[in-house]
Design a protein around this motif. Structure first.
Motif, mmCIF file in Angstrom:
data_model
loop_
_atom_site.group_PDB
_atom_site.id
_atom_site.type_symbol
_atom_site.label_atom_id
_atom_site.label_comp_id
_atom_site.label_asym_id
_atom_site.label_seq_id
_atom_site.Cartn_x
_atom_site.Cartn_y
_atom_site.Cartn_z
ATOM 1 N N MET A 1 0.788 -1.511 0.043
ATOM 2 C CA MET A 1 -0.417 0.144 -0.052
ATOM 3 C C MET A 1 0.626 1.264 0.359
ATOM 4 O O MET A 1 2.202 1.311 0.657
ATOM 5 N N THR A 2 0.218 2.051 -0.398
ATOM 6 C CA THR A 2 1.816 3.362 -0.456
ATOM 7 C C THR A 2 0.097 4.456 -0.092
ATOM 8 O O THR A 2 -0.584 4.342 0.301
ATOM 9 N N ALA A 3 0.608 5.513 0.819
ATOM 10 C CA ALA A 3 -0.192 7.104 0.376
ATOM 11 C C ALA A 3 -0.863 7.280 0.012
ATOM 12 O O ALA A 3 -0.483 7.522 -1.208
ATOM 13 N N PRO A 4 -2.214 7.999 0.489
ATOM 14 C CA PRO A 4 -1.976 7.940 1.801
ATOM 15 C C PRO A 4 -2.248 7.080 2.803
ATOM 16 O O PRO A 4 -2.826 5.737 2.673
ATOM 17 N N TYR A 5 -2.508 7.320 4.653
ATOM 18 C CA TYR A 5 -2.174 6.569 5.158
ATOM 19 C C TYR A 5 -3.108 6.700 6.085
ATOM 20 O O TYR A 5 -3.407 8.295 6.139
ATOM 21 N N ALA A 6 -4.104 6.032 7.172
ATOM 22 C CA ALA A 6 -5.567 7.050 7.817
ATOM 23 C C ALA A 6 -4.871 6.245 9.241
ATOM 24 O O ALA A 6 -4.877 4.402 8.757
ATOM 25 N N GLY A 7 -5.233 7.037 10.591
ATOM 26 C CA GLY A 7 -5.606 6.596 11.212
ATOM 27 C C GLY A 7 -6.169 7.108 12.398
ATOM 28 O O GLY A 7 -6.663 7.747 12.183
ATOM 29 N N GLY A 8 -6.403 6.423 13.506
ATOM 30 C CA GLY A 8 -7.042 6.799 15.000
ATOM 31 C C GLY A 8 -6.798 6.381 15.589
ATOM 32 O O GLY A 8 -6.429 5.400 15.999
ATOM 33 N N CYS A 9 -7.078 6.566 16.999
ATOM 34 C CA CYS A 9 -7.310 6.522 18.418
ATOM 35 C C CYS A 9 -8.366 5.429 18.572
ATOM 36 O O CYS A 9 -9.438 5.112 17.708
ATOM 37 N N LEU A 10 -8.519 4.907 19.965
ATOM 38 C CA LEU A 10 -9.262 3.767 20.114
ATOM 39 C C LEU A 10 -10.780 4.181 20.093
ATOM 40 O O LEU A 10 -11.802 3.495 19.684
ATOM 41 N N CYS A 11 -11.021 4.996 20.783
ATOM 42 C CA CYS A 11 -12.408 6.249 20.582
ATOM 43 C C CYS A 11 -12.860 6.598 19.672
ATOM 44 O O CYS A 11 -14.260 6.753 18.896
#
Length: 132
Positions: A1-11
């Protein structure tokens, strides 16, 4: 996989998106990282700070003279580490990626402080401290 990458916290209150490839991807075994994440190591992707968009409220605190840490203000998920030396960079926890397999580490650092019960057998380069 290539950019963009995304993520976040548990909540889900904190979200991030990286628009470029990381400068490096490392697993850090130093005691500061162990304590900061509450685990045996900090697996992180280092991006130029301008390549990471962030939203949501975080709490920050210094964990050394060189690094500030950031966690979700609501759920406490440790998400970012910000080195203070130039250029402006931001380390993002690989565990917070929406697709946890999107970015793989390229080496282990600070294995001189690795927990004794942890076995590293993934074939990646290992450095006693940071790479030279």
């Amino acid at each position: 996989m290539t950019a963009p990458y995304a993520g976040g916290c548990l909540c889900g209150q904190v979200r991030w998106r990286a628009t470029a490839e990381p400068a490096n991807v490392r697993v850090c075994h130093c005691r500061n990282c162990q304590r900061a994440v509450g685990g045996p190591f900090f697996a992180r992707a280092m991006f130029l700070a301008n390549d990471v968009e962030r939203e949501g409220e975080t709490l920050s605190w210094p964990t050394s003279e060189r690094v500030d840490r950031f966690a979700c203000a609501r759920c406490g998920t440790p998400i970012f580490a910000g080195p203070k030396d130039p250029p402006a960079r931001l380390a993002v926890s690989l565990a917070t990626l929406d697709d946890p397999g999107a970015i793989a580490p390229e080496m282990h650092i600070w294995v001189s402080e690795k927990l004794g019960w942890l076995c590293i057998d993934d074939g990646l380069p290992q450095h006693a401290e940071g790479p030279r």
